[in-house]
Design a protein around this motif. Structure first.
Motif, PDB file in Angstrom:
ATOM      1  N   GLN A   1      -9.382  -5.996  -4.215  1.00 37.11           N
ATOM      2  CA  GLN A   1      -8.523  -5.856  -5.527  1.00 37.11           C
ATOM      3  C   GLN A   1      -7.499  -5.009  -5.174  1.00 37.11           C
ATOM      4  O   GLN A   1      -6.181  -5.268  -5.654  1.00 37.11           O
ATOM      5  CB  GLN A   1      -9.407  -5.346  -6.499  1.00 37.11           C
ATOM      6  N   PHE A   2      -7.628  -3.956  -4.535  1.00 35.55           N
ATOM      7  CA  PHE A   2      -6.647  -3.137  -4.082  1.00 35.55           C
ATOM      8  C   PHE A   2      -5.493  -3.997  -3.243  1.00 35.55           C
ATOM      9  O   PHE A   2      -4.326  -3.618  -3.435  1.00 35.55           O
ATOM     10  CB  PHE A   2      -6.996  -1.948  -3.158  1.00 35.55           C
ATOM     11  N   LYS A   3      -5.929  -4.590  -2.258  1.00 34.40           N
ATOM     12  CA  LYS A   3      -4.974  -5.275  -1.398  1.00 34.40           C
ATOM     13  C   LYS A   3      -4.130  -6.422  -2.339  1.00 34.40           C
ATOM     14  O   LYS A   3      -2.984  -6.094  -2.287  1.00 34.40           O
ATOM     15  CB  LYS A   3      -5.873  -6.300  -0.527  1.00 34.40           C
ATOM     16  N   GLN A   4      -4.877  -6.900  -3.350  1.00 35.69           N
ATOM     17  CA  GLN A   4      -4.040  -7.936  -4.287  1.00 35.69           C
ATOM     18  C   GLN A   4      -3.254  -7.030  -5.169  1.00 35.69           C
ATOM     19  O   GLN A   4      -1.976  -7.328  -5.111  1.00 35.69           O
ATOM     20  CB  GLN A   4      -5.035  -8.495  -5.181  1.00 35.69           C
ATOM     21  N   GLN A   5      -3.509  -5.763  -5.676  1.00 39.82           N
ATOM     22  CA  GLN A   5      -2.666  -5.019  -6.352  1.00 39.82           C
ATOM     23  C   GLN A   5      -1.512  -4.741  -5.459  1.00 39.82           C
ATOM     24  O   GLN A   5      -0.488  -4.908  -5.934  1.00 39.82           O
ATOM     25  CB  GLN A   5      -3.241  -4.092  -6.615  1.00 39.82           C
ATOM     26  N   LEU A   6      -1.589  -4.349  -4.260  1.00 43.96           N
ATOM     27  CA  LEU A   6      -0.467  -3.876  -3.195  1.00 43.96           C
ATOM     28  C   LEU A   6       0.445  -4.987  -3.159  1.00 43.96           C
ATOM     29  O   LEU A   6       1.698  -5.035  -3.254  1.00 43.96           O
ATOM     30  CB  LEU A   6      -1.004  -3.477  -1.962  1.00 43.96           C
ATOM     31  N   GLU A   7      -0.161  -6.329  -2.915  1.00 46.01           N
ATOM     32  CA  GLU A   7       0.641  -7.631  -2.862  1.00 46.01           C
ATOM     33  C   GLU A   7       1.419  -7.702  -4.021  1.00 46.01           C
ATOM     34  O   GLU A   7       2.690  -8.084  -3.952  1.00 46.01           O
ATOM     35  CB  GLU A   7      -0.166  -8.816  -2.525  1.00 46.01           C
TER      36      GLU A   7
ATOM     37  N   ASP B   1       6.381   2.754  -6.258  1.00 48.28           N
ATOM     38  CA  ASP B   1       6.077   3.470  -4.967  1.00 48.28           C
ATOM     39  C   ASP B   1       4.946   4.516  -5.292  1.00 48.28           C
ATOM     40  O   ASP B   1       4.118   4.701  -4.394  1.00 48.28           O
ATOM     41  CB  ASP B   1       7.431   4.576  -4.639  1.00 48.28           C
ATOM     42  N   ASP B   2       4.972   5.084  -6.572  1.00 46.74           N
ATOM     43  CA  ASP B   2       3.871   5.917  -6.710  1.00 46.74           C
ATOM     44  C   ASP B   2       2.697   5.176  -6.856  1.00 46.74           C
ATOM     45  O   ASP B   2       1.472   5.683  -6.531  1.00 46.74           O
ATOM     46  CB  ASP B   2       4.104   6.840  -8.283  1.00 46.74           C
ATOM     47  N   LEU B   3       2.584   4.078  -7.496  1.00 45.98           N
ATOM     48  CA  LEU B   3       1.375   3.128  -7.548  1.00 45.98           C
ATOM     49  C   LEU B   3       0.760   2.720  -6.306  1.00 45.98           C
ATOM     50  O   LEU B   3      -0.367   2.955  -5.807  1.00 45.98           O
ATOM     51  CB  LEU B   3       1.574   2.035  -8.429  1.00 45.98           C
ATOM     52  N   SER B   4       1.712   2.333  -5.228  1.00 44.49           N
ATOM     53  CA  SER B   4       1.318   2.089  -3.910  1.00 44.49           C
ATOM     54  C   SER B   4       0.700   3.015  -3.209  1.00 44.49           C
ATOM     55  O   SER B   4      -0.227   2.763  -2.592  1.00 44.49           O
ATOM     56  CB  SER B   4       2.661   1.489  -3.364  1.00 44.49           C
ATOM     57  N   ARG B   5       1.352   4.200  -3.691  1.00 43.12           N
ATOM     58  CA  ARG B   5       0.503   5.442  -2.805  1.00 43.12           C
ATOM     59  C   ARG B   5      -0.743   5.855  -3.031  1.00 43.12           C
ATOM     60  O   ARG B   5      -1.838   6.023  -2.496  1.00 43.12           O
ATOM     61  CB  ARG B   5       1.424   6.677  -3.045  1.00 43.12           C
ATOM     62  N   ARG B   6      -0.951   5.303  -4.690  1.00 36.61           N
ATOM     63  CA  ARG B   6      -2.321   5.653  -5.215  1.00 36.61           C
ATOM     64  C   ARG B   6      -3.230   4.616  -4.562  1.00 36.61           C
ATOM     65  O   ARG B   6      -4.317   4.747  -4.252  1.00 36.61           O
ATOM     66  CB  ARG B   6      -2.213   5.436  -6.820  1.00 36.61           C
ATOM     67  N   ILE B   7      -2.778   3.048  -4.722  1.00 39.08           N
ATOM     68  CA  ILE B   7      -3.501   2.188  -4.129  1.00 39.08           C
ATOM     69  C   ILE B   7      -3.902   2.490  -2.645  1.00 39.08           C
ATOM     70  O   ILE B   7      -4.990   2.211  -2.256  1.00 39.08           O
ATOM     71  CB  ILE B   7      -2.819   0.762  -4.206  1.00 39.08           C
ATOM     72  N   THR B   8      -3.009   2.873  -1.808  1.00 32.52           N
ATOM     73  CA  THR B   8      -3.252   2.963  -0.326  1.00 32.52           C
ATOM     74  C   THR B   8      -4.350   4.011  -0.336  1.00 32.52           C
ATOM     75  O   THR B   8      -5.038   4.014   0.480  1.00 32.52           O
ATOM     76  CB  THR B   8      -1.923   3.348   0.086  1.00 32.52           C
ATOM     77  N   SER B   9      -4.374   5.273  -1.025  1.00 36.48           N
ATOM     78  CA  SER B   9      -5.358   6.212  -0.913  1.00 36.48           C
ATOM     79  C   SER B   9      -6.482   5.532  -1.223  1.00 36.48           C
ATOM     80  O   SER B   9      -7.671   5.996  -0.536  1.00 36.48           O
ATOM     81  CB  SER B   9      -4.721   7.476  -1.840  1.00 36.48           C
ATOM     82  N   GLN B  10      -6.627   4.828  -2.257  1.00 38.23           N
ATOM     83  CA  GLN B  10      -7.945   4.249  -2.790  1.00 38.23           C
ATOM     84  C   GLN B  10      -8.386   3.275  -1.585  1.00 38.23           C
ATOM     85  O   GLN B  10      -9.677   3.421  -1.424  1.00 38.23           O
ATOM     86  CB  GLN B  10      -7.927   3.476  -4.057  1.00 38.23           C
ATOM     87  N   MET B  11      -7.443   2.604  -0.997  1.00 38.12           N
ATOM     88  CA  MET B  11      -7.984   1.701  -0.077  1.00 38.12           C
ATOM     89  C   MET B  11      -8.529   2.451   1.286  1.00 38.12           C
ATOM     90  O   MET B  11      -9.630   2.183   1.688  1.00 38.12           O
ATOM     91  CB  MET B  11      -6.892   1.037   0.539  1.00 38.12           C
ATOM     92  N   SER B  12      -7.958   3.544   1.451  1.00 39.46           N
ATOM     93  CA  SER B  12      -8.576   4.460   2.701  1.00 39.46           C
ATOM     94  C   SER B  12      -9.840   5.003   2.265  1.00 39.46           C
ATOM     95  O   SER B  12     -10.896   5.087   3.207  1.00 39.46           O
ATOM     96  CB  SER B  12      -7.532   5.399   3.006  1.00 39.46           C
ATOM     97  N   GLN B  13      -9.936   5.332   1.066  1.00 41.41           N
ATOM     98  CA  GLN B  13     -11.610   5.891   0.614  1.00 41.41           C
ATOM     99  C   GLN B  13     -12.381   4.803   0.553  1.00 41.41           C
ATOM    100  O   GLN B  13     -13.495   5.057   1.254  1.00 41.41           O
ATOM    101  CB  GLN B  13     -11.283   6.388  -0.863  1.00 41.41           C
ATOM    102  N   SER B  14     -11.810   3.627   0.100  1.00 45.76           N
ATOM    103  CA  SER B  14     -13.050   2.448   0.250  1.00 45.76           C
ATOM    104  C   SER B  14     -13.240   1.967   1.734  1.00 45.76           C
ATOM    105  O   SER B  14     -14.597   1.840   1.976  1.00 45.76           O
ATOM    106  CB  SER B  14     -12.457   0.974  -0.543  1.00 45.76           C
TER     107      SER B  14
END
Lengths: 630, 168
Positions: free
Chosen positions: A397-403, A558-571
């Motif tokens: 889902q994070f990946k889809q959100q980033l896309e 940009d802000d949202l992307s950063r949040r998603i990337t951080s969550q992706m790394s957490q996952s």
């Protein structure tokens, strides 16, 4: 008479069923129960709240909670029939957000709600505590649930209470609660099964339990019934109730994956009844299987034992020798399987994570032995698998959100670029000055028209051709005045000009209304053009603002992307940890299986030696085998 | 004996550590789930701003009140002669509607001014007969977003299903 010490079938399985099975079943039942936790009221006055419920009722808890979050972000829910917070608590519970659900139920209860809401909130709280394994807290919460509990929770409420009573070994209360559950509920099967396991754990199982009817309405209940009979069968063997054990094993369905342990148990029961021939036939059936899973392994040894008891030492020896070869082959297979199932491999994803993997063909799945299947369904393993699947889903889902964000970013950047190109030659302030200037001129014109209308100055409203005539008359009049001042006689010309003036005046007065109307019409047209111009200016300035907004939106992206990337790394971090634990568990499993096979090899070799020794001492000759080469 | 006790203590400690690790991962997964929801929400709001701004947004919802006389199969939605959606329903979705859920059938854009919305519902009516219901209504779109509810109900007196388009 000598004896070969064979592994006993009764030790591992019943213990396994006593410990693991209730947990597996419990988790299954709780999941089923959680999915049914839905409110009853169906009058929805807030559309967006209704949308959240629409997803919730379909079991799509994540979308439901997202819709809920959107409504909360936009403002309060305009809904009166239900307590939306309570519903949100139920959604959170179903989605596994226990902490959030707990906070919500606490908040609802502290707010002194209506009795019905309070009852539902206590039920939710009790269920939450139960799911978290806090039995005492669950019991306390359930005790506070009043009679006005929603009907939809009725069966679950008594189910949880019955389970708690069972844990406390209060059979009377268990029966009372169970009797309150609707007859058509599958929950009865789970309770009956757990009750049975409780009896086994307490060494309290009697053959009268065999008379109870197990529901077999669907695959789940059939599997549950099979497990119940298997557990009973092995317990009866332990109690030396061989006939009861046989009756229990006979109830297990032929296509059940528990058929092999059932066959082994059946054989043992016959063996214990000294029906070695029949027992041998069953063991032989199982021993002839191609693979050498735990039950086949046991059956080979038991088959040899039965042959020995029948006095057929040669067959026994042959079985043991074949067995040793088979065990070693299986050891090799296990080594291959271990490599195939290394974390991250295609087969690991296909078999362990139950994901589609193109590179893991079906023949690799044939490697999977029953013990591995059992291990995969073990609560610890299945919990990890479930966790991993959840994290994988979330990562997707994070990946889809980033896309999505990337698409929006491209769209906005393109929009910004186009807009900037279009606007680059336009100075908005100059344009504004021109529009204001035109507006001021229009206002001046309108006031002059009003003034001319009031003073009935017909000349003001003359159309262009007449105005030219008027100018000519004025010029002629000036010329005549000049000539007259120079002493020339212009009397006739003056008379004629006066006539023309009067005629022109009559005509102007006659057409005054028409001309005024025409002028007003022109003014209206001018107003229209001016208003169009103003609108265009507004649109343009709005466009300019939008371009400025694009910057803000891009920065939000940009802000949202950063949040998603951080969550992706957490996952990813969580995935790594779970996979590490998985890997340790798999290694331990393969080690244990190798150890079991080694033990069986040793047992078989020992049996061969003893048989050879015994035959030698009795003066008989058995074929001598070179055990070292095996 | 000493070995057995040591093994027992080890297994208990390992079991406790294992449970702790599982609990910790569960908590972290919960945090991830909350983040997914929060990000989905922010993404939806951004999406709405970008793709369906309020001044052009039109949303069509479907709700069901009882629905005893009509089993919904499909809805065809037309806005100003443009067929914007043709939706087929599953049993699960019908059950969700019957329980009081509301479906957001369509989210799109229209210009400000008057627009004609037409919905045709297909399904099974009284006496298990194939049934077709239709309704058309003109709505004026202004600066605010336009929300229209397609409400399916029952007329007990006529023993027939009813259907109306309501501005919300």
């Amino acid at each position: 008479m000598w004896r070969i010490r064979l592994t006993r079938p009764k030790t591992l399985l019943p213990r396994y069923f006593r410990t693991v099975l209730p947990i597996v079943l419990l988790s299954c039942v709780l999941t089923c129960a959680a999915a049914d936790d839905k409110p009853n009221d169906n009058t929805i006055s807030d559309l967006d709240y209704g949308v959240a419920l629409f997803h919730y009722y379909q079991g799509d808890h994540q979308t439901a909670l997202t819709e809920f979050a959107i409504i909360e972000h936009k403002g309060d829910i305009q809904h009166q029939g239900l307590s939306p917070q309570l519903v949100k608590g139920g959604m959170s519970l179903s989605y596994g957000l226990y902490d959030q659900a707990n906070e919500i139920f606490d908040r609802v209860l502290k707010a002194q709600p209506a009795e019905k809401v309070k009852a539902d909130a206590w039920f939710g709280s009790g269920k939450l505590q139960y799911l978290e394994g806090n039995w005492r807290e669950a019991q306390t919460a359930f005790e506070r649930v009043s009679d006005v509990l929603s009907d939809s929770h009725h069966d679950d409420f008594y189910y949880f209470q019955a389970q708690l009573a069972l844990k406390e070994q209060d059979i009377e209360r268990y029966k009372q609660f169970k009797s309150q559950i609707s007859d058509d509920q599958p929950l009865h099967s789970y309770l009956s099964h757990n009750y049975l396991l409780q009896k086994i754990a307490n060494d309290d199982l009697s053959s009268s339990e065999l008379s109870q009817e197990f529901s077999r309405i669907d695959a789940q209940s059939i599997a549950l019934a099979d497990r119940s009979y298997l557990a009973m069968g092995y317990d009866f063997i332990e109690q030396s109730e061989q006939h009861a054990a046989i009756t229990a094993f006979k109830q297990i369905t032929l296509d059940s994956y528990l058929f092999e342990p059932a066959l082994l148990g059946y054989g043992w029961a016959l063996n214990n009844l000294a029906q070695y021939g029949q027992a041998k036939s069953l063991f032989g059936q199982l021993a002839s299987r191609v693979d050498a899973n735990y039950y086949v392994q046991e059956a080979i040894l038991a088959d040899a034992y039965a042959s020995e008891l029948l006095g057929d030492f040669e067959t026994s020896l042959a079985i043991l020798q074949l067995g040793i070869t088979k065990f070693k082959q299986h050891q090799n297979s296990l080594e291959v399987m271990e490599q195939r199932l290394s974390v991250g491999s295609a087969c690991y994803r296909a078999i362990i994570l139950q994901q589609v993997a193109v590179n893991c063909d079906e023949k690799h799945q044939a490697f999977i032995d029953l013990a591995l299947i059992e291990m995969l369904s073990d609560s610890q393993f299945s919990t990890k698998r479930e966790q991993l699947q959840q994290v994988n889903d979330l990562s997707q889902q994070f990946k889809q959100q980033l896309e999505k964000l990337h698409t929006y970013q491209q769209m906005l950047t393109e929009k910004q670029r186009t807009a900037q190109t279009r606007l680059s030659d336009i100075k908005l302030s100059d344009l504004k000055g021109q529009v204001d200037n035109l507006s001021a001129k229009r206002d001046l014109l309108a006031s002059r028209i009003d003034e001319a209308k009031r003073s009935k100055r017909s000349v003001f409203f003359l159309p262009q051709p007449l105005l030219a005539r008027h100018d000519k008359i004025t010029q002629a009049s000036t010329k005549l005045e000049n000539l007259k001042s120079k002493g020339q006689n212009v009397e006739v010309a003056e008379q004629r000009l006066d006539l023309i003036k009067r005629m022109f005046g009559w005509e102007s007065d006659y057409n005054f209304t028409v001309n005024v109307h025409q002028t007003q019409h022109f003014l209206t047209q001018l107003d229209q053009h001016l208003s169009e111009l103003k609108m265009m200016y507004q649109q343009l300035s709005q466009h300019v603002n939008e371009v400025a907004n694009i910057d803000r939106e891009l920065s939000a992206i940009d802000d949202l992307s950063r949040r998603i990337t951080s969550q992706m790394s957490q996952s990813n971090n969580i995935t790594e940890r779970i996979e590490q634990a998985f890997s340790q568990q798999l290694t331990a499993y393969f080690k244990q299986r190798q150890h079991e096979l080694n033990r069986s090899i040793v047992v078989a070799k020992l049996a061969i030696i003893r048989m050879q020794d015994a035959s030698f001492s009795q003066g008989e000759q058995l074929p001598v085998t070179d055990l070292g080469s095996q | 004996m000493k070995f057995t006790v040591a093994a027992l203590i080890f297994s208990l400690l390992f079991g406790a550590a294992h449970a702790q690790e599982r609990q910790s991962i569960n908590k972290e997964i919960q945090a991830l789930k909350r983040q997914v929801i929060s990000l989905n929400r922010d993404l939806y709001i951004l999406e709405e701003d970008l793709l369906f701004p309020t001044n052009t947004q039109v949303a069509v919802y479907v709700s069901m009140d009882i629905g005893k006389y009509f089993e919904l199969d499909a809805i065809e939605l037309t806005i100003d002669d443009d067929n914007v959606t043709h939706y087929l329903y599953t049993q699960k979705q019908i059950a969700a509607l019957e329980k009081g859920g509301v479906q957001r059938l369509y989210l799109g854009n229209v210009s400000q001014g008057e627009h004609q919305i037409t919905a045709i519902l297909r399904g099974t009516g009284p006496n298990k007969r194939e049934y077709k219901l239709g309704a058309t209504q003109t709505f004026k779109k202004d600066k605010k977003s336009l929300s229209v509810e397609l409400k399916i109900g029952d007329s007990v007196a006529k023993e027939q299903p009813t259907f109306e388009l309501i501005r919300r």
